[in-house]
Design a protein around this motif. Sequence first.
Motif, short mmCIF file in Angstrom:
data_model
loop_
_atom_site.label_atom_id
_atom_site.label_comp_id
_atom_site.label_asym_id
_atom_site.label_seq_id
_atom_site.Cartn_x
_atom_site.Cartn_y
_atom_site.Cartn_z
N ALA A 132 12.83 7.74 0.51
CA ALA A 132 11.95 6.89 -0.27
C ALA A 132 10.59 6.71 0.47
O ALA A 132 9.49 6.64 -0.04
CB ALA A 132 12.67 5.54 -0.59
N ALA A 133 10.41 6.49 1.80
CA ALA A 133 9.36 6.47 2.56
C ALA A 133 8.64 7.73 2.49
O ALA A 133 7.42 7.64 2.09
CB ALA A 133 9.76 6.22 3.94
N ALA A 134 9.22 8.98 2.51
CA ALA A 134 8.48 10.25 2.40
C ALA A 134 8.02 10.47 0.96
O ALA A 134 6.82 10.87 0.79
CB ALA A 134 9.41 11.35 2.68
N ALA A 135 8.80 10.05 -0.04
CA ALA A 135 8.23 10.12 -1.59
C ALA A 135 6.91 8.94 -1.75
O ALA A 135 6.04 9.75 -2.23
CB ALA A 135 9.24 9.77 -2.41
N PHE A 136 7.00 7.89 -0.99
CA PHE A 136 5.85 7.19 -1.17
C PHE A 136 4.72 7.66 -0.44
O PHE A 136 3.50 7.52 -1.20
CB PHE A 136 6.51 5.68 -0.31
CG PHE A 136 5.16 4.81 -0.43
CD1 PHE A 136 5.19 4.13 -2.09
CD2 PHE A 136 4.50 4.35 0.39
CE1 PHE A 136 4.26 3.02 -2.19
CE2 PHE A 136 3.49 3.20 0.06
CZ PHE A 136 3.36 2.62 -1.12
N VAL A 137 4.79 8.30 0.64
CA VAL A 137 3.52 8.71 1.36
C VAL A 137 3.18 10.02 0.68
O VAL A 137 1.90 10.07 0.28
CB VAL A 137 3.95 9.08 2.58
CG1 VAL A 137 2.77 9.89 3.66
CG2 VAL A 137 3.99 7.85 3.57
N ILE A 138 4.12 10.98 0.08
CA ILE A 138 3.68 12.27 -0.57
C ILE A 138 2.93 11.84 -1.90
O ILE A 138 2.00 12.57 -2.28
CB ILE A 138 4.71 13.06 -0.58
CG1 ILE A 138 5.38 13.45 0.64
CG2 ILE A 138 4.49 14.37 -1.43
CD1 ILE A 138 6.62 14.43 0.78
N THR A 139 3.31 10.88 -2.38
CA THR A 139 2.88 10.80 -3.77
C THR A 139 1.74 9.82 -3.85
O THR A 139 1.23 9.26 -4.68
CB THR A 139 3.95 10.19 -4.77
OG1 THR A 139 4.29 8.71 -4.07
CG2 THR A 139 4.93 11.11 -5.07
N ASP A 140 1.06 9.69 -2.52
CA ASP A 140 -0.25 8.72 -2.45
C ASP A 140 0.24 7.40 -3.04
O ASP A 140 -0.61 6.98 -3.93
CB ASP A 140 -1.27 9.56 -3.01
CG ASP A 140 -2.67 9.06 -2.77
OD1 ASP A 140 -2.93 8.49 -1.51
OD2 ASP A 140 -3.74 9.03 -3.35
N GLY A 141 1.22 6.82 -2.68
CA GLY A 141 1.66 5.52 -3.12
C GLY A 141 0.87 4.30 -2.46
O GLY A 141 1.32 3.17 -2.46
N PHE A 142 -0.16 4.68 -1.87
CA PHE A 142 -1.01 3.36 -1.02
C PHE A 142 -2.01 2.82 -2.17
O PHE A 142 -2.94 2.02 -1.96
CB PHE A 142 -1.96 4.10 0.05
CG PHE A 142 -0.87 4.51 1.40
CD1 PHE A 142 -0.70 5.55 1.61
CD2 PHE A 142 -0.13 3.27 1.88
CE1 PHE A 142 0.07 6.11 2.67
CE2 PHE A 142 0.51 3.46 2.98
CZ PHE A 142 0.72 4.96 3.15
#
Length: 160
Positions: A132-142
């Motif tokens: 989940a953390a990797a998906a958040f970072v990869i999809t530009d979830g910031f």
Amino acid sequence: MEDKTILEELLERSPDERMHKRKMDKAYHLMGMGMRDEADALFDEILAEEPYNRDALTGKKLIERQRTVESRMDSLAARARAALPEARQPEEHVSEPEPDEEMPEREPKFAFLRSKKVKTALIAVFALLVAAAAAFVITDGFGTDEPMDAASGYVYEIDI
């Protein structure tokens, strides 16, 4: 290498110099083997022939230092041996407690962690959190809505 004069080269090749070098090598060898008295005598011979020989003076200082260290170690060992009997004297009134047979054995607080099912579940939860953390970072979830070039940090503006 430094350039040597012809005189220096001839002196190094002379029989006296070779004998002197052999004495020095033998003295250091004896010192390394622990035969300090013999090495000290050889250093004294060398210093009698050449009073300011740096190698012989260094060897004598090393022997002196080794003797000083050994005498300190001997005195410390003697002091430790003298103190040892006092520390090992058992007290007369102290007896070891007998184990109570009626007292039940307690289980460790985290005994449930020894179960394979619990370990497997914890590993699965950890893997899901990492994914989940990797998906958040990869999809530009910031929270940035503008596309950005990750390498240069440049934000592209799109006109419609």
